[in-house]
Design an enzyme around this catalytic site. Structure first.
Site, PDB file in Angstrom:
ATOM      1  N   GLY A  54       0.824  -1.210   0.000  1.00 22.89           N
ATOM      2  CA  GLY A  54       0.000   0.000   0.000  1.00 22.89           C
ATOM      3  C   GLY A  54       0.850   1.249   0.000  1.00 22.89           C
ATOM      4  O   GLY A  54       2.000   1.237   0.437  1.00 22.89           O
TER       5      GLY A  54
ATOM      6  N   GLY B 140      -0.934   4.487   0.659  1.00 18.76           N
ATOM      7  CA  GLY B 140      -1.772   5.596   1.118  1.00 18.76           C
ATOM      8  C   GLY B 140      -1.354   6.204   2.436  1.00 18.76           C
ATOM      9  O   GLY B 140      -1.513   7.403   2.638  1.00 18.76           O
ATOM     10  N   GLU B 141      -0.854   5.405   3.334  1.00 14.79           N
ATOM     11  CA  GLU B 141      -0.651   5.901   4.700  1.00 14.79           C
ATOM     12  C   GLU B 141       0.813   6.002   5.096  1.00 14.79           C
ATOM     13  O   GLU B 141       1.189   6.776   5.973  1.00 14.79           O
ATOM     14  CB  GLU B 141      -1.421   4.996   5.677  1.00 14.79           C
ATOM     15  CG  GLU B 141      -2.897   5.033   5.315  1.00 14.79           C
ATOM     16  CD  GLU B 141      -3.778   4.086   6.113  1.00 14.79           C
ATOM     17  OE1 GLU B 141      -4.263   4.517   7.158  1.00 14.79           O
ATOM     18  OE2 GLU B 141      -3.995   2.951   5.673  1.00 14.79           O
TER      19      GLU B 141
END
Ligand code: MOS
Length: 745
Positions: free
Chosen positions: A709, A711-712
């Site tokens: 991922g 996004g964070e």
């Protein structure tokens, strides 16, 4: 066998994934044609406005509903006295992702800004005025606000159902043998999501069928939740959420006003719309709570961490139990012989916190990276050298090997680009003109969860295809990245792909959260495409009239809308020809996405972030002058979108370090800055030069697509890097976020 399946080489993707593509929905968005929930204008629609509590604790003694109803255009005023019934109490947690809600169940006020009535009118203006005329009278009690507002308690879980503490190794022995120790306390402020698009809902009933337009990060779950609270079947509900103007976690969870609007629409037999005002988003739709984190590091004589102890005190609400899992940020970055992470919480008169971009890790890594920098300085060591000595290559909290080991490369690549090697160790030694200049670094980390997703793919007679999954695009580019993966699963060009998403009657794509959406929904889409191609290959390779006859299913490869024989590339056949000869209009495949089996490795994304700040020595004003991050995030589906996600996370890190802070008036428990004039976020002028690199990472364990991922991760590491740069510039060690100028002078 399970282990073998986990380590198999990644599936081959085609020519769509891996490409930088601009957002497929970009033109729709910039021309205003992308329909957001609040854009819905069904005929006969009524407008709803919530009246919100002006006290933080107590009860509503009186509402002047007569005055509100007397206002021209006001149709109905809902209060606890006349709110239509729900099948399930809004304080019932119907599943792990359900928060206790305010849906006018009683006259109790739990926090300032809580909805206490819903006014429905012909126009937004009339509803707004009606809400104002309610003129509530309260019986108020003294609010409990902030980290010292109440007696701390021991939560049973943190985050969503996770254990509140972890102990690994022999803490006492490790401490006893340590050469020195370091204690530090770091505080982080409350933050509110403040997505560009305020929360909104339009609801309309067609008999016993309900249609809802509302931005949501987990449409399948939302459908189930609405059905449970309303006492109807999920099949009676259609939720549309094609676009979200940001979510950051706050749109993953149902809130009470959504139920009220649905009830009002049924009661009045008219479509009803509610769009929260900016100030109304401070309270009922989640936030990142304030924390006070106490860290103790024990170091051996070689400068290695012998013991790491991380305690978090987090603000919680009085009525629910989301506890920010900040201490867990210490689990998996630095090697240590003993570790203890614990949490306590303090119940205050505030809305219940919830997940907010990099929940746990964002505040946790901010504090951890400050402590790590302090430890390096306590030893007189360069902070990068200290991290290179101490970063973990086996997860110290579980003893598991990491699924990949790219952190060192992240450090080295980012340090190189940043020019770290010329850094003087001594603080307050660099200047630019009259400004103090400082360089600092931090380690970025975020886990790689997967959820459950399903998808369908349908190949049509003309060789084009449609794929379907209820994925949520919060602006991160899911419409594009997921379509790229889907096209490769089908072996077609993305221009021939129709991507249907954002609607609850499609296969459930799970949660757009935890930075796991691309991996999870992408796997489902890829598998749906592969299932379609398998059927197509069956048709062709068993048909004597096909040039592929006899090749066997494994003997053909799909690309560009054709199947090719692996042993003879000159023999191929177009999808439409295979379908035509078989007399079929379409072939339809299905796919699922989830983590395969038990996790065999500790799975994380990692990064190294370096910051340069300039500080005015007289005013304490801080500017981030340069920000460089290098991140290992597995296989990159769309480099342009991945980069902008990482940059967005880093920019959030700037906001975390320097700007974002929700302030309560301790006497009233009300916010003093619940608008974007007072609640500061970075603007372009705050972000002069920023770069995010990705290092090549082939993680064979994380999932078959090799996708992690983006996004964070970027939020983490960045906050600490900025704080450590501020220390380097000024010689003042920040211990509170956001860093206030006055703390430096
Ligand atoms: Mo996020 S806080 O996983 O939307």
């Amino acid at each position: 066998m399970a282990d073998l399946m986990n380590v198999q080489a990644h599936v081959r993707l085609g020519s769509n994934a891996g490409q930088s593509m601009t957002r497929r929905d970009g033109v729709l968005k910039v021309t205003g044609r992308a329909p957001y929930a609040a854009d819905r204008q069904p005929g006969g629609m009524l407008h709803a406005v919530t009246a919100t509590a002006g006290i933080a604790r107590g009860r509503v003694a009186h509402l002047d509903t007569a005055a509100a109803l007397a206002h021209p255009g006001v149709v109905r005023v809902y209060t606890p006295a006349n709110r239509p019934p729900l099948a399930e109490h809004p304080d019932t947690k119907i599943h792990g992702f359900a928060w206790r809600m305010e849906a006018l169940q009683d006259d109790t006020v739990r926090y300032a800004g809580q909805p206490i009535a819903l006014v429905v009118a012909d126009t937004l203006e009339a509803a707004t005025e009606g809400a104002r005329l309610l003129n509530p009278r309260y019986e108020a009690e003294a609010p409990r606000i902030g980290l010292d507002g109440n007696t701390p308690y021991q939560p049973e879980t943190v985050s969503i159902g996770r254990p509140p503490s972890l102990e690994a190794g022999d803490m006492d022995a490790a401490r006893a043998g340590a050469a020195r120790h370091l204690d530090t306390v770091v505080e982080t402020a409350a933050q509110y999501h403040n997505a560009l698009e305020p929360h909104a809902i339009t609801a309309q009933w067609f008999g016993d069928r309900l249609e809802i337009d509302t931005p949501n990060q987990a449409i399948g779950l939302a459908k189930q939740s609405f059905a449970t609270y309303l006492g109807i079947e999920p099949s009676q509900i259609l939720i549309r959420s094609p676009f979200l103007g940001g979510g950051f976690g706050s749109k993953a969870i149902l809130y009470g006003a959504q139920l009220l609007v649905v009830l009002a629409a049924r009661d009045l037999d008219r479509p009803v719309k509610l769009a929260l005002r900016r100030d109304q988003m401070f309270g009922p739709v989640g936030h990142r709570p304030a924390t006070r984190q106490t860290l103790r590091l024990d170091l051996d004589e070689h400068g290695r961490i012998a013991a790491l102890d991380h305690h978090t005190l987090a603000v919680a609400s009085t009525f629910d139990d989301f506890i920010e899992s900040a201490s867990n940020a210490s689990h998996s970055v630095y090697a240590t012989t003993a570790m203890r992470t614990t949490h306590s919480a303090v119940r205050t008169d505030t809305g219940t916190p919830g997940p907010m971009r990099a929940p746990g890790e964002a505040p946790g890594s901010a504090a951890l990276e400050v402590a790590i920098d302090e430890a390096a300085y306590a030893l007189g060591m360069d902070p990068l050298a200290f991290r290179l000595l101490n970063y973990a290559d086996t997860d110290p909290s579980t003893g598991m090997e990491f699924s990949s080991k790219a952190l060192r490369e992240c450090y080295e690549r980012a340090a190189d680009l940043f020019g770290w090697k010329d850094r003087p160790l001594e603080p307050r030694t660099m200047r630019q003109g009259r400004l103090l200049k400082g360089w600092g670094m931090g380690t970025a980390q975020f886990p790689c969860p997967m959820f459950q997703a399903a998808a369908h793919a349908t190949l049509r007679a003309d060789g084009s295809a449609v794929v379907e999954t209820s994925a949520a695009d919060m602006g991160q580019g899911a419409w594009t990245a997921l379509a790229q993966i889907a096209a490769d699963g089908l072996g077609i060009d993305i221009d021939r792909l129709e991507f249907r998403s954002g609607q609850s009657d499609l296969p459930d794509a799970g949660v757009a959260g935890g930075s796991g959406h691309t991996a999870t929904a992408g796997t489902a889409l890829f598998n749906a495409g592969a299932d379609t191609v398998r059927q197509l290959a069956d048709l062709a390779t068993n048909d004597p009239a096909s040039p592929l006859f006899g090749a066997g299913n494994a003997g053909v490869t799909a690309r560009g809308g054709r199947l090719y024989r692996n042993d003879d590339e000159s023999r191929s056949e177009a999808y439409e020809d295979i379908l035509a000869r078989a007399g079929l209009d379409l072939v339809r495949g299905e796919g699922k996405g989830a983590r395969e089996g038990e996790a065999q490795r500790a799975m994380f994304s990692h990064g190294g972030v370096f910051a340069e700040v300039l500080v005015d020595p007289d005013l304490g004003q801080i500017r981030v002058n340069r920000l460089v991050g290098a991140f290992a995030v597995g296989r990159i589906v769309n480099p342009q979108l991945a980069r902008s996600q990482l940059l967005g996370g880093m920019i959030w890190g700037v906001g975390f370090a320097l700007h974002e802070e929700a302030i309560h008036d301790a006497r009233t428990g009300r916010f003093t800055n619940n608008d974007l004039a007072g609640y500061h976020i970075p603007v372009n002028a705050d972000i002069p030069m920023i770069e995010a690199l990705t290092v090549h990472e082939d993680d064979p364990f994380v999932n078959a697509l090799g996708i992690k991922g983006v996004g964070e991760l970027g939020v983490t590491g960045t906050v600490g890097a900025i704080a450590n740069a501020v220390w380097h510039a000024t010689g003042v060690r920040p211990h509170r976020f956001p860093i206030h100028p006055e703390s430096l002078i």
